[in-house]
Write a protein that holds these residues in place. Sequence first.
Motif, PDB file in Angstrom:
ATOM      1  N   UNK A  79      50.343  45.739  58.907  1.00 18.24           N
ATOM      2  CA  UNK A  79      49.793  44.942  57.895  1.00 18.24           C
ATOM      3  C   UNK A  79      48.414  45.515  57.465  1.00 18.24           C
ATOM      4  N   UNK A  81      45.309  44.115  55.363  1.00 23.48           N
ATOM      5  CA  UNK A  81      44.773  42.714  54.688  1.00 23.48           C
ATOM      6  C   UNK A  81      43.751  42.647  53.572  1.00 23.48           C
ATOM      7  N   UNK A  83      40.897  41.488  53.004  1.00 24.83           N
ATOM      8  CA  UNK A  83      39.495  41.881  53.625  1.00 24.83           C
ATOM      9  C   UNK A  83      39.560  42.807  54.535  1.00 24.83           C
ATOM     10  N   UNK A  85      40.114  43.308  57.442  1.00 25.68           N
ATOM     11  CA  UNK A  85      40.019  42.717  58.777  1.00 25.68           C
ATOM     12  C   UNK A  85      39.968  43.895  59.858  1.00 25.68           C
ATOM     13  N   UNK A  86      38.916  44.744  59.773  1.00 33.09           N
ATOM     14  CA  UNK A  86      38.641  45.704  60.757  1.00 33.09           C
ATOM     15  C   UNK A  86      37.845  45.087  61.649  1.00 33.09           C
ATOM     16  N   UNK A  87      38.100  45.528  63.050  1.00 32.35           N
ATOM     17  CA  UNK A  87      37.354  44.951  64.195  1.00 32.35           C
ATOM     18  C   UNK A  87      36.173  45.297  64.172  1.00 32.35           C
ATOM     19  N   UNK A  88      35.036  44.572  63.973  1.00 31.49           N
ATOM     20  CA  UNK A  88      33.715  44.787  63.671  1.00 31.49           C
ATOM     21  C   UNK A  88      32.984  45.519  64.831  1.00 31.49           C
ATOM     22  N   UNK A  89      33.710  45.220  65.939  1.00 32.06           N
ATOM     23  CA  UNK A  89      33.048  45.585  67.576  1.00 32.06           C
ATOM     24  C   UNK A  89      33.490  47.007  67.904  1.00 32.06           C
ATOM     25  N   UNK A  95      39.484  51.311  66.115  1.00 39.24           N
ATOM     26  CA  UNK A  95      40.238  50.539  65.198  1.00 39.24           C
ATOM     27  C   UNK A  95      41.560  51.103  65.032  1.00 39.24           C
ATOM     28  N   UNK A 146      44.897  52.261  60.147  1.00 40.55           N
ATOM     29  CA  UNK A 146      45.324  51.708  61.239  1.00 40.55           C
ATOM     30  C   UNK A 146      46.812  51.270  61.070  1.00 40.55           C
TER      31      UNK A 146
ATOM     32  N   UNK B 167      41.796  36.742  59.355  1.00 36.53           N
ATOM     33  CA  UNK B 167      42.854  37.805  59.564  1.00 36.53           C
ATOM     34  C   UNK B 167      42.468  38.774  60.458  1.00 36.53           C
ATOM     35  N   UNK B 168      41.382  38.574  61.293  1.00 37.30           N
ATOM     36  CA  UNK B 168      40.823  39.713  62.273  1.00 37.30           C
ATOM     37  C   UNK B 168      41.859  39.299  63.512  1.00 37.30           C
ATOM     38  N   UNK B 171      45.293  40.501  62.454  1.00 36.34           N
ATOM     39  CA  UNK B 171      45.552  42.061  62.346  1.00 36.34           C
ATOM     40  C   UNK B 171      45.705  42.294  63.974  1.00 36.34           C
ATOM     41  N   UNK B 174      49.523  41.549  64.888  1.00 34.69           N
ATOM     42  CA  UNK B 174      50.203  42.289  64.245  1.00 34.69           C
ATOM     43  C   UNK B 174      50.366  43.810  65.049  1.00 34.69           C
ATOM     44  N   UNK B 175      49.013  44.181  65.614  1.00 36.03           N
ATOM     45  CA  UNK B 175      48.887  45.122  66.385  1.00 36.03           C
ATOM     46  C   UNK B 175      49.241  45.172  67.690  1.00 36.03           C
ATOM     47  N   UNK B 186      39.356  40.505  70.735  1.00 32.65           N
ATOM     48  CA  UNK B 186      38.828  40.712  69.400  1.00 32.65           C
ATOM     49  C   UNK B 186      37.892  39.543  69.004  1.00 32.65           C
ATOM     50  N   UNK B 190      33.437  39.997  69.038  1.00 28.52           N
ATOM     51  CA  UNK B 190      32.699  39.740  67.820  1.00 28.52           C
ATOM     52  C   UNK B 190      31.922  38.410  67.837  1.00 28.52           C
TER      53      UNK B 190
END
Lengths: 380, 276, 318
Positions: A79, A81, A83, A85-89, A95, A146, B167-168, B171, B174-175, B186, B190
């Motif tokens: 999916x 998204x 925004x 929704x990338x993992x910021x960390x 990612x 991703x 969404x984080x 995601x 889904x992953x 996650x 974060x």
Amino acid sequence: MAEIQIQNLNKSYGAFHALKDMSLHIADGEFVVFVGPSGCGKSTALKILAGLEAASTGRIMIGGEDVTDLAPGKRDIAMVFQNYALYPHLTVRQNIGFGLKMRGATKKEIDERVERAAQALEITDFLERRPRALSGGQRQRVALGRAIVREPRLFLMDEPLSNLDAALRVQMRAEITALQRRIGTTTIYVTHDQTEAMTMADRIVIMRKGVVQQIGSPDELFNHPANIFVAGFIGSPAMNFIRGTVIDERGSLAVDAGGFRLPISVDLAAAASAYVGKEIICGIRPESLELAAAGQPALEVVPSLIESLGNEAYVHFRMPGRQFAVAVAGEHEHEASSSGTLIARLFDGDRPQAGQTVRLGLKANSSVHLFDPATEKAIS
Amino acid sequence: MNRTLPQSILLYTTLVVVICILLFPVYWMVITSLAPSNALRSFPPQFWPQNPQWQTYTNLIFNTDMPRWLMNSALVAVVATGISMLVSVLAAYSLSRYTMKGGEAVGLFILMSKMLPATMLIIPLFGIFRNLGLMGSLWSLIIAHATAIVPFATWMLKGYFDSIPQELEQAAQVDGCTPWGALFRVILPVSAPGLAATALYGFVLSWADYLYARTFLANAAGNWTANVGIATFKGEYQTDWNVIMAASLLAALPIMIAYLFLQRYLVGGLTAGAGK
Amino acid sequence: MSELSQSRTAVAAPRRSSGLFGIDLASPKHANKLGYLLLAPAALLILAILVYPMLLAIDISFHDVKFATLSFGASEYTLANYQKLFSSPDFWNAIRVTGQLLLVVTTISMAVGMGTALLVNQQFRGRSFARMLIALPWAIPEVVAVVTWVWILDASFGVLNWILIKIGLVGGPVSWFSSPGTAFSAVTMVMVWKGYPFISIMILAGLQSIPEEYYQAAKVDGANVFQRFFWVTIPCIAPVLGVTLILTVLWVFRDFSIIYVLTGGGPVGATETLAIMTYEEAFNFFRMGYASSIGVVTLIICAVISAFLVKKTSHAIY
């Protein structure tokens, strides 16, 4: 890669019915766009497909397998998204590789696949960066990476382009389409932008208030809209709607809209004959209007505004009492009533002046769409 | 900012005067702690120590119970914060992400519990701990502090989680993550700064307590916390203000250091749950 | 890209694990069950250490108990505690003291907090350092603050007396803790010193959230500095002020450590607030039932005041 079956899908939040009895069959490799104003149920449908929300009733099959109650991670889907929704960390590399890692792929395999996906999307240079150090377009590419790296059976995209500026949006639109054609993964793409839907889709599913309005190819939807909503939503500027009465002129049918006579094409005549003497809604695309030649039947209007775009001009005018306002286009239904003016889209030729009387006529060979005023359905 | 010279002078003068007045007690604490005993009874007072007496501190550290009390304070604060964080993180995440029947009621009660007067809550707790034989034990304090930290940490963390787009973890799911995995792989990484700030704040709450400590530990001097010790010093060492001030400074130091780190997050913590 | 698709079978589908009790909590159908599961530990803990004790306290307040009992309805229910409370001059004295303290401490610390916040909201070099210093008393534990102030206020060698004599405000040393008026002032001083940093931090955050454009628009409209303060600043931070006021009031109302260590409620009850009275009755005289009834009354007053303030201040926003 797989075909998708959506069977009688319903979703209610308490008394609110967000999705009503949606059924759809999507062929393997097809690019399907769900389009509609906000609150039409398109995102809800996508979330249910992803497994992020439970369906109230109904069934979803991916590749012949019933996934209705399956966890999102077990559906073998990806999916993208709105925004991103990338993992910021995590770095870009982490990612993209996260999904593979969760599925127990070896480090070597993850590296290879991430590398390949990065090359395909031209983001190899940023692999070690973190998302916050990327531009909007780059983040978009990482989000795509991703999704493609896992080679899932199905791509779900939730308004992936709406956070980009206009120029980049056009570019990414083309890239996503090309990418999908190349890898051939079945894709469901959600947007509120009819231009995106028209340019990208194999098939469009147009929705409103939780109900599917029409399913068809972009051309089908443009040329044969099933109802006033679809007619008004597809196409820009939106179709004009005018109230008129069907008249029988010695065997040939026409619509009389306050002295403006619009002929009814032969293929609609049979259906329209039931409406003789009754009120009807005519739909005329702005580009079907032109400056009328002398002697030609014409509508005399005083434009309230003329917008010139160089090679074309939009002439805004009103027909008091005749206009039929449909609020459709745009993301929010209510904001779209386009101030209630009608528009004629004139190409090259003369530019009329605002405030002067203009005579508008129907182009030859252009079709007039007819709708029942009560049901708002197309007459055909 | 375009400010004329007189305006600048006025601003800086005001600043210096205001800060000097407001921080005078802190200054006085430091100065007194370094002054020799005889200087404490001088009139006019000495505003700058001629020869700083560092042995006041070494004395305090090596010849009194102060280090032990500091350790007790730290132990209680760490354990109380740890336990509270464990349950608060999960509860806050649940309140932030799930709409459940009764969830709102629990959230609301947690919020209202901040209104309970500690002087009232301590009465039944006293009875409960006496029955459980916890009186005088550090556990009584840990539990009592959790009554304050859990509600506050839950609301503060809920605020952080609310600011992380849903969404984080969608995601992540889904992953291939489970909801549990999405939280740990996650969401928690974060929100690391928020977790740290909340934990630090919980530590501060526990460290600053006097009411529970003096009530539950009154007869167990070995288990006293720094605050109880200092309040007792005040009675015992009537005139040795240099010792009392040195001890006070030691007790304040961890919180002052925490404050430096917390500054950025302070507003979130101070208002946890107070908004809407 | 075509080579991408060749390896697609290489990655195994995730395990079809069945989670707790054979329910896959990752399935969309069971999402809410996980929500309850996550909330459960905190809910149970709160039930055990907050709800149960609270109910117990309310129960105790209706019994004539000298020591806290753990069983509900251990002895006969009685309103004696409340009757005694409302006819006790000590109680009405505590109400009066608490009210006075509330008024004085809240007013002064709001003023100091607002002033300092406006000061460090200016733009100047070293601003973040100044901000750190101005709210530093927040980081001093209450007991430590009190002990420090006791030394500053010391009758014989306290530095405050020396300063006051030096600038001629008083003729001789003031014995702060021996007369009701000065003891009340001492409590006020310490509470303001511990209370203003919180207010300052809150208001500063409120000030920073005001968009600069509002001030520019006001300037364009010809508003002077005072008009800008009253018509832009105050309305913009009204919600923050409301929350701050409520939290400050609740703090003054219930704070125990400062007064207890500073004056112990004395002299002659001049600084005995409801919180101090509750504690004294419970742990000095071991009248647990009576003390609980004071606690219950305090709780009710707190709830009423906050409800009133919430109403008032949320009104002020619109």
